[in-house]
Scaffold this active site. Structure first.
Site, PDB file in Angstrom:
ATOM      1  N   ALA A  45      19.154  37.079  -1.084  1.00  0.00           N
ATOM      2  CA  ALA A  45      19.300  37.460   0.323  1.00  0.00           C
ATOM      3  C   ALA A  45      20.473  36.722   0.956  1.00  0.00           C
ATOM      4  O   ALA A  45      20.699  35.550   0.687  1.00  0.00           O
ATOM      5  CB  ALA A  45      18.019  37.130   1.075  1.00  0.00           C
TER       6      ALA A  45
ATOM      7  N   LEU B 176      43.775  82.331  10.220  1.00  0.00           N
ATOM      8  CA  LEU B 176      44.356  82.224  11.560  1.00  0.00           C
ATOM      9  C   LEU B 176      43.827  80.970  12.254  1.00  0.00           C
ATOM     10  O   LEU B 176      42.625  80.819  12.454  1.00  0.00           O
ATOM     11  CB  LEU B 176      44.016  83.455  12.394  1.00  0.00           C
ATOM     12  CG  LEU B 176      44.396  84.808  11.777  1.00  0.00           C
ATOM     13  CD1 LEU B 176      44.205  85.931  12.801  1.00  0.00           C
ATOM     14  CD2 LEU B 176      45.828  84.800  11.262  1.00  0.00           C
ATOM     15  N   ALA B 177      44.754  80.085  12.605  1.00  0.00           N
ATOM     16  CA  ALA B 177      44.334  78.798  13.166  1.00  0.00           C
ATOM     17  C   ALA B 177      45.341  78.275  14.178  1.00  0.00           C
ATOM     18  O   ALA B 177      45.559  77.079  14.300  1.00  0.00           O
ATOM     19  CB  ALA B 177      44.165  77.785  12.036  1.00  0.00           C
ATOM     20  N   ALA B 178      45.972  79.194  14.920  1.00  0.00           N
ATOM     21  CA  ALA B 178      47.023  78.761  15.849  1.00  0.00           C
ATOM     22  C   ALA B 178      46.504  78.497  17.249  1.00  0.00           C
ATOM     23  O   ALA B 178      47.140  77.805  18.035  1.00  0.00           O
ATOM     24  CB  ALA B 178      48.130  79.813  15.896  1.00  0.00           C
TER      25      ALA B 178
ATOM     26  N   ASN C  36      20.843  39.694 -10.272  1.00  0.00           N
ATOM     27  CA  ASN C  36      20.003  39.635  -9.070  1.00  0.00           C
ATOM     28  C   ASN C  36      20.801  38.967  -7.960  1.00  0.00           C
ATOM     29  O   ASN C  36      21.286  37.853  -8.130  1.00  0.00           O
ATOM     30  CB  ASN C  36      18.733  38.833  -9.381  1.00  0.00           C
ATOM     31  CG  ASN C  36      17.711  38.983  -8.269  1.00  0.00           C
ATOM     32  OD1 ASN C  36      18.028  38.771  -7.109  1.00  0.00           O
ATOM     33  ND2 ASN C  36      16.503  39.345  -8.623  1.00  0.00           N
TER      34      ASN C  36
ATOM     35  N   GLY D 243      34.846  92.844  19.681  1.00  0.00           N
ATOM     36  CA  GLY D 243      35.431  94.152  19.451  1.00  0.00           C
ATOM     37  C   GLY D 243      34.381  95.075  18.835  1.00  0.00           C
ATOM     38  O   GLY D 243      33.535  94.635  18.068  1.00  0.00           O
TER      39      GLY D 243
ATOM     40  N   TYR E 190      26.327  41.691   1.871  1.00  0.00           N
ATOM     41  CA  TYR E 190      27.529  42.525   1.839  1.00  0.00           C
ATOM     42  C   TYR E 190      28.209  42.371   0.487  1.00  0.00           C
ATOM     43  O   TYR E 190      28.594  41.263   0.101  1.00  0.00           O
ATOM     44  CB  TYR E 190      28.511  42.128   2.951  1.00  0.00           C
ATOM     45  CG  TYR E 190      29.830  42.845   2.806  1.00  0.00           C
ATOM     46  CD1 TYR E 190      29.887  44.239   2.840  1.00  0.00           C
ATOM     47  CD2 TYR E 190      31.024  42.149   2.589  1.00  0.00           C
ATOM     48  CE1 TYR E 190      31.091  44.913   2.672  1.00  0.00           C
ATOM     49  CE2 TYR E 190      32.226  42.819   2.425  1.00  0.00           C
ATOM     50  CZ  TYR E 190      32.248  44.196   2.464  1.00  0.00           C
ATOM     51  OH  TYR E 190      33.433  44.861   2.296  1.00  0.00           O
TER      52      TYR E 190
ATOM     53  N   ARG F  93      38.665  76.013  25.670  1.00  0.00           N
ATOM     54  CA  ARG F  93      37.308  75.665  26.104  1.00  0.00           C
ATOM     55  C   ARG F  93      36.720  74.440  25.387  1.00  0.00           C
ATOM     56  O   ARG F  93      35.681  73.929  25.780  1.00  0.00           O
ATOM     57  CB  ARG F  93      36.386  76.882  25.936  1.00  0.00           C
ATOM     58  CG  ARG F  93      36.599  77.907  27.037  1.00  0.00           C
ATOM     59  CD  ARG F  93      35.407  78.808  27.175  1.00  0.00           C
ATOM     60  NE  ARG F  93      35.401  79.823  26.153  1.00  0.00           N
ATOM     61  CZ  ARG F  93      34.291  80.293  25.587  1.00  0.00           C
ATOM     62  NH1 ARG F  93      33.115  79.812  25.925  1.00  0.00           N
ATOM     63  NH2 ARG F  93      34.358  81.243  24.682  1.00  0.00           N
TER      64      ARG F  93
END
Ligand code: UD1
Ligand code: CA
Length: 449
Positions: free
Chosen positions: A360, A8-10, A357, A138, A346, A15
């Site tokens: 840097a 159930l996801a309706a 290797n 409940g 990168y 909130r």
């Protein structure tokens, strides 16, 4: 025995105060709905029906991204949990077996708990838990060891409100019986809704047996607000950290490590403080992840070392004993055994051969503003510091690039490539330059007065 799940996801989740449907808010990198689907997957369901309403399109997409076989039915107007189940039943017409109802906003039901429910011989089985009578769940009204009915808090008498055995909402019943019971539901109650919970009393009235399986309250934690979402995240992380440590992973500062729902970490791996995992990371045994790393969609083979301050993005594949150091970002790149990428680099859309290797400040310039291009670096190549590799480009095995090179053409195996302006030395010019700079500064100072 065949099993069908109805999730159930309706509901809108008012909130949450969000434009997004509640079940798509994430815990540990996955929507709440996916946590529920994962829990349900433990009983290998033959069918999975998601009842969507608010944001149905987005909910349907999330569901099918996770499980192509998931079916979505629409509940246009939310008239209660019983009405929601009724929307799913036509899709299950002729289905023989058990139906298990789960909530999309309740992420932590354990697989074992659902299995226990499926194995219970009663005609209808409800998942219950003990909680403080001040809560508004409940109430499960017992009849000896069996269940007589469920009464919603709003409709309960003072005596019923004193009951501490609560309804989690998870329910398991024979498919044909559930269809018959749901068809008979009314909405004459305090909320004017069709309560799924009324099927219990109705089953008992027909001489069927209703029973309860219990679990810990933490398992039934539902998310209704952002505060609940944060609590759910904290609960998930606490459990994930404990499980990792029990599995032989060292966490130097467990409370600062954040796992994703699907993170896998092998034995004797050490994870330092402030490490965050996004989805899809697997780390084999004997690795070290130093402080302040972010890992997502990546794979580390045994003995790999990463960080501090490294970022591994989707498609980063590190073979055994690869070293990735500080301020290195790797995306969609395969690093073969023993590759070293120590600093400020990168690597994107690349393949780096064994033992290479990377100096840097190396950058794979993989994007031209329109398309991504690949960089190939051969085994044992030595990429000098501050090399720009303008892709597509291939560096041969055992080749060297000179520091500061902008490499735009392929480099043959074992060649040395230098692509930078040649150096010029002017003898004795430095003191003259210092004099000039000093005089210029003095002049500016006088003018400012
Ligand atoms: C429900 C139970 C209550 C239980 C509690 C546990 C009923 C009548 N009551 O109450 O006994 O203690 O859960 O959390 O079942 N939903 C729909 N369509 C609807 C209504 C609800 O899809 O028309 C979905 C919601 O999105 C949610 C779930 O069903 O995921 C539960 O609904 P909710 O309204 O939160 O039920 P409660 O009133 O909390
Ligand atoms: Ca609720």
């Amino acid at each position: 025995m065949a099993i069908a799940l109805i999730i159930l996801a309706a509901g809108q989740g008012t909130r949450m105060n969000s434009d997004q449907p509640k079940v798509l808010h994430k815990v540990a990198g996955a929507p709440l709905l996916i946590h529920a689907m994962r829990a349900g997957a433990a009983v290998a369901p033959d069918r999975t029906i998601i009842v969507a309403g608010h944001g149905a399109e987005a909910v349907a997409k999330a569901a099918s991204d996770w499980d192509e076989g998931a079916e979505v039915v629409i509940q246009a107007e939310q008239k209660g949990t019983g009405h929601a189940v009724a929307q799913a039943l036509p899709a299950l017409k002729g289905f023989e077996g058990k139906i298990i109802v789960l909530y999309g906003d309740t992420p932590f039901i354990r697989a074992e708990t659902i299995e226990k429910m499926a194995e219970n011989p009663a005609d209808v089985v409800v998942l219950g838990f003990t909680a403080d009578p001040a809560t508004r769940y409940g109430r499960l009204v017992a009849d000896g060891p069996d269940l007589a009915r469920i009464v919603e808090y709003k409709d309960a008498t003072e005596a019923e409100r004193a009951i501490t055995l609560m309804n989690s909402g998870v329910l398991c019943a024979d498919a044909a019986l559930l269809a018959e019971l749901v068809a008979g539901l009314g909405n004459d109650n305090a909320s004017g809704e069709y309560y799924l919970t009324d099927v219990i009393g109705a089953a008992v009235a027909k001489g069927r047996r209703a029973s309860v399986v219990t679990c810990d309250e933490a398992e039934t934690l539902g998310v209704n607000s952002r505060a609940d979402l944060a609590r759910a995240e904290a609960a998930f992380q606490a459990r994930a950290r404990a499980e990792a440590m029990a599995d032989g992973v060292t966490l130097t500062a467990p409370e600062t490590v954040f796992f994703a729902f699907d993170t896998v970490v092998g034995r004797d791996t050490i994870i330092g403080p402030n490490v965050v995992f996004g989805p899809g990371a697997t780390v084999e045994s004997g690795c070290e992840i130093k402080p302040f790393c972010h890992l997502e969609g990546c794979h580390l083979s045994t003995g790999a070392q990463v960080g501090p301050f490294a970022r591994l993005r989707p498609g980063a594949e590190l073979a055994e004993d690869v070293h990735v150091g500080n301020f290195v970002e790797i995306k969609n790149a395969i690093l073969d055994q023993g590759v070293k990428v120590g600093h400020l680099t990168y690597l994107g859309d690349a393949h780096v051969g064994e033992g290479a290797n990377i100096g840097a400040g190396t950058v794979t310039c993989n994007y031209d503003g329109f398309s991504k291009h690949r960089t190939e670096i051969g085994a044992r190549a030595f990429i000098g510091s501050d090399t720009m590799l303008v892709a597509p480009v291939r560096i041969g095995a055992g080749a060297i690039t000179g520091s500061g090179s902008v490499i735009t053409r392929d480099v043959p195996d074992e060649a040395l490539a230098i692509a930078r302006p040649p150096q010029l030395n002017k003898d004795g010019l430095a003191p003259k330059l210092f004099e000039m700079y000093k005089a210029a500064k003095e002049k500016r100072r006088k003018e400012a007065k």
